[in-house]
Design a protein around this motif. Structure first.
Motif, PDB file in Angstrom:
ATOM      1  N   ARG A  63       0.840  -1.207   0.000  1.00 56.95           N
ATOM      2  CA  ARG A  63       0.000   0.000   0.000  1.00 56.95           C
ATOM      3  C   ARG A  63       0.873   1.255   0.000  1.00 56.95           C
ATOM      4  O   ARG A  63       0.647   2.189  -0.769  1.00 56.95           O
ATOM      5  CB  ARG A  63      -0.898  -0.011   1.235  1.00 56.95           C
ATOM      6  CG  ARG A  63      -1.758   1.223   1.380  1.00 56.95           C
ATOM      7  CD  ARG A  63      -2.246   1.417   2.794  1.00 56.95           C
ATOM      8  NE  ARG A  63      -1.118   1.675   3.680  1.00 56.95           N
ATOM      9  CZ  ARG A  63      -1.064   1.270   4.936  1.00 56.95           C
ATOM     10  NH1 ARG A  63      -2.042   0.581   5.473  1.00 56.95           N
ATOM     11  NH2 ARG A  63      -0.017   1.556   5.665  1.00 56.95           N
ATOM     12  N   ASP A  64       1.883   1.286   0.847  1.00 60.49           N
ATOM     13  CA  ASP A  64       2.740   2.466   0.945  1.00 60.49           C
ATOM     14  C   ASP A  64       3.559   2.685  -0.320  1.00 60.49           C
ATOM     15  O   ASP A  64       3.828   3.818  -0.704  1.00 60.49           O
ATOM     16  CB  ASP A  64       3.662   2.345   2.160  1.00 60.49           C
ATOM     17  CG  ASP A  64       2.895   2.374   3.474  1.00 60.49           C
ATOM     18  OD1 ASP A  64       1.696   2.771   3.472  1.00 60.49           O
ATOM     19  OD2 ASP A  64       3.478   1.978   4.500  1.00 60.49           O
ATOM     20  N   ARG A  65       3.951   1.585  -0.973  1.00 62.85           N
ATOM     21  CA  ARG A  65       4.725   1.696  -2.215  1.00 62.85           C
ATOM     22  C   ARG A  65       3.869   2.127  -3.393  1.00 62.85           C
ATOM     23  O   ARG A  65       4.315   2.904  -4.236  1.00 62.85           O
ATOM     24  CB  ARG A  65       5.362   0.340  -2.535  1.00 62.85           C
ATOM     25  CG  ARG A  65       6.834   0.325  -2.424  1.00 62.85           C
ATOM     26  CD  ARG A  65       7.520  -0.942  -2.928  1.00 62.85           C
ATOM     27  NE  ARG A  65       6.733  -2.092  -3.265  1.00 62.85           N
ATOM     28  CZ  ARG A  65       6.513  -3.134  -2.470  1.00 62.85           C
ATOM     29  NH1 ARG A  65       7.006  -3.162  -1.252  1.00 62.85           N
ATOM     30  NH2 ARG A  65       5.796  -4.148  -2.869  1.00 62.85           N
ATOM     31  N   THR A  66       2.651   1.620  -3.479  1.00 68.94           N
ATOM     32  CA  THR A  66       1.835   1.846  -4.673  1.00 68.94           C
ATOM     33  C   THR A  66       0.803   2.960  -4.527  1.00 68.94           C
ATOM     34  O   THR A  66       0.293   3.444  -5.530  1.00 68.94           O
ATOM     35  CB  THR A  66       1.103   0.558  -5.080  1.00 68.94           C
ATOM     36  OG1 THR A  66       0.221   0.178  -4.024  1.00 68.94           O
ATOM     37  CG2 THR A  66       2.094  -0.559  -5.388  1.00 68.94           C
ATOM     38  N   GLN A  67       0.458   3.326  -3.289  1.00 71.28           N
ATOM     39  CA  GLN A  67      -0.514   4.392  -3.029  1.00 71.28           C
ATOM     40  C   GLN A  67      -1.830   4.206  -3.796  1.00 71.28           C
ATOM     41  O   GLN A  67      -2.236   5.070  -4.576  1.00 71.28           O
ATOM     42  CB  GLN A  67       0.101   5.759  -3.390  1.00 71.28           C
ATOM     43  CG  GLN A  67       1.312   6.130  -2.571  1.00 71.28           C
ATOM     44  CD  GLN A  67       0.964   6.389  -1.122  1.00 71.28           C
ATOM     45  OE1 GLN A  67       0.047   7.143  -0.831  1.00 71.28           O
ATOM     46  NE2 GLN A  67       1.664   5.742  -0.222  1.00 71.28           N
ATOM     47  N   PRO A  68      -2.525   3.077  -3.587  1.00 69.93           N
ATOM     48  CA  PRO A  68      -3.795   2.873  -4.300  1.00 69.93           C
ATOM     49  C   PRO A  68      -4.813   3.940  -3.907  1.00 69.93           C
ATOM     50  O   PRO A  68      -4.856   4.379  -2.756  1.00 69.93           O
ATOM     51  CB  PRO A  68      -4.241   1.485  -3.851  1.00 69.93           C
ATOM     52  CG  PRO A  68      -3.541   1.253  -2.558  1.00 69.93           C
ATOM     53  CD  PRO A  68      -2.250   2.015  -2.633  1.00 69.93           C
ATOM     54  N   LYS A  69      -5.605   4.381  -4.869  1.00 70.28           N
ATOM     55  CA  LYS A  69      -6.576   5.453  -4.639  1.00 70.28           C
ATOM     56  C   LYS A  69      -7.898   4.930  -4.098  1.00 70.28           C
ATOM     57  O   LYS A  69      -8.707   5.704  -3.620  1.00 70.28           O
ATOM     58  CB  LYS A  69      -6.811   6.214  -5.934  1.00 70.28           C
ATOM     59  CG  LYS A  69      -5.599   7.001  -6.381  1.00 70.28           C
ATOM     60  CD  LYS A  69      -5.929   7.788  -7.634  1.00 70.28           C
ATOM     61  CE  LYS A  69      -4.888   8.776  -7.978  1.00 70.28           C
ATOM     62  NZ  LYS A  69      -3.709   8.463  -8.551  1.00 70.28           N
ATOM     63  N   HIS A  70      -8.140   3.647  -4.194  1.00 66.55           N
ATOM     64  CA  HIS A  70      -9.417   3.065  -3.789  1.00 66.55           C
ATOM     65  C   HIS A  70      -9.193   1.849  -2.912  1.00 66.55           C
ATOM     66  O   HIS A  70      -8.192   1.162  -3.023  1.00 66.55           O
ATOM     67  CB  HIS A  70     -10.243   2.669  -5.016  1.00 66.55           C
ATOM     68  CG  HIS A  70     -10.444   3.781  -5.979  1.00 66.55           C
ATOM     69  ND1 HIS A  70     -11.290   4.824  -5.738  1.00 66.55           N
ATOM     70  CD2 HIS A  70      -9.871   4.028  -7.175  1.00 66.55           C
ATOM     71  CE1 HIS A  70     -11.248   5.665  -6.751  1.00 66.55           C
ATOM     72  NE2 HIS A  70     -10.390   5.204  -7.634  1.00 66.55           N
TER      73      HIS A  70
END
Length: 84
Positions: A63-70
């Protein structure tokens, strides 16, 4: 005739598959609707699932690496996550 992949390709594929193996072991596997819902009751259920998940740490790193918006990832929704 089928082309045989070279050793580097096999290693790269294996590493990529292992990097996402945690997703198969996640407590949320197969429960997508709860983790991408706007309903409070679904979000609460998702948070409870995250609390008992055996792979919450790798999920948080992803999550921290990819920063998903949803969605809810490692017990956090996009609106509560801080942006870097």
């Amino acid at each position: 005739m089928t082309e045989v992949p070279d050793f580097a390709e096999v290693v790269a594929f294996t590493r990529a598959a292992e990097a996402f193996d945690w997703m198969n072991r996640a407590a949320c596997a197969g429960r997508r609707s709860q983790f991408f819902s706007d309903r409070d009751v679904d979000k609460l259920a998702a948070f409870v699932i995250c609390l008992r998940c055996p792979v919450c740490q790798p999920c948080a790193r992803w999550r921290d690496r990819t920063q998903p918006k949803h969605g809810i990832w490692a017990g956090a929704v996009a609106s509560t996550r801080t942006s870097n």
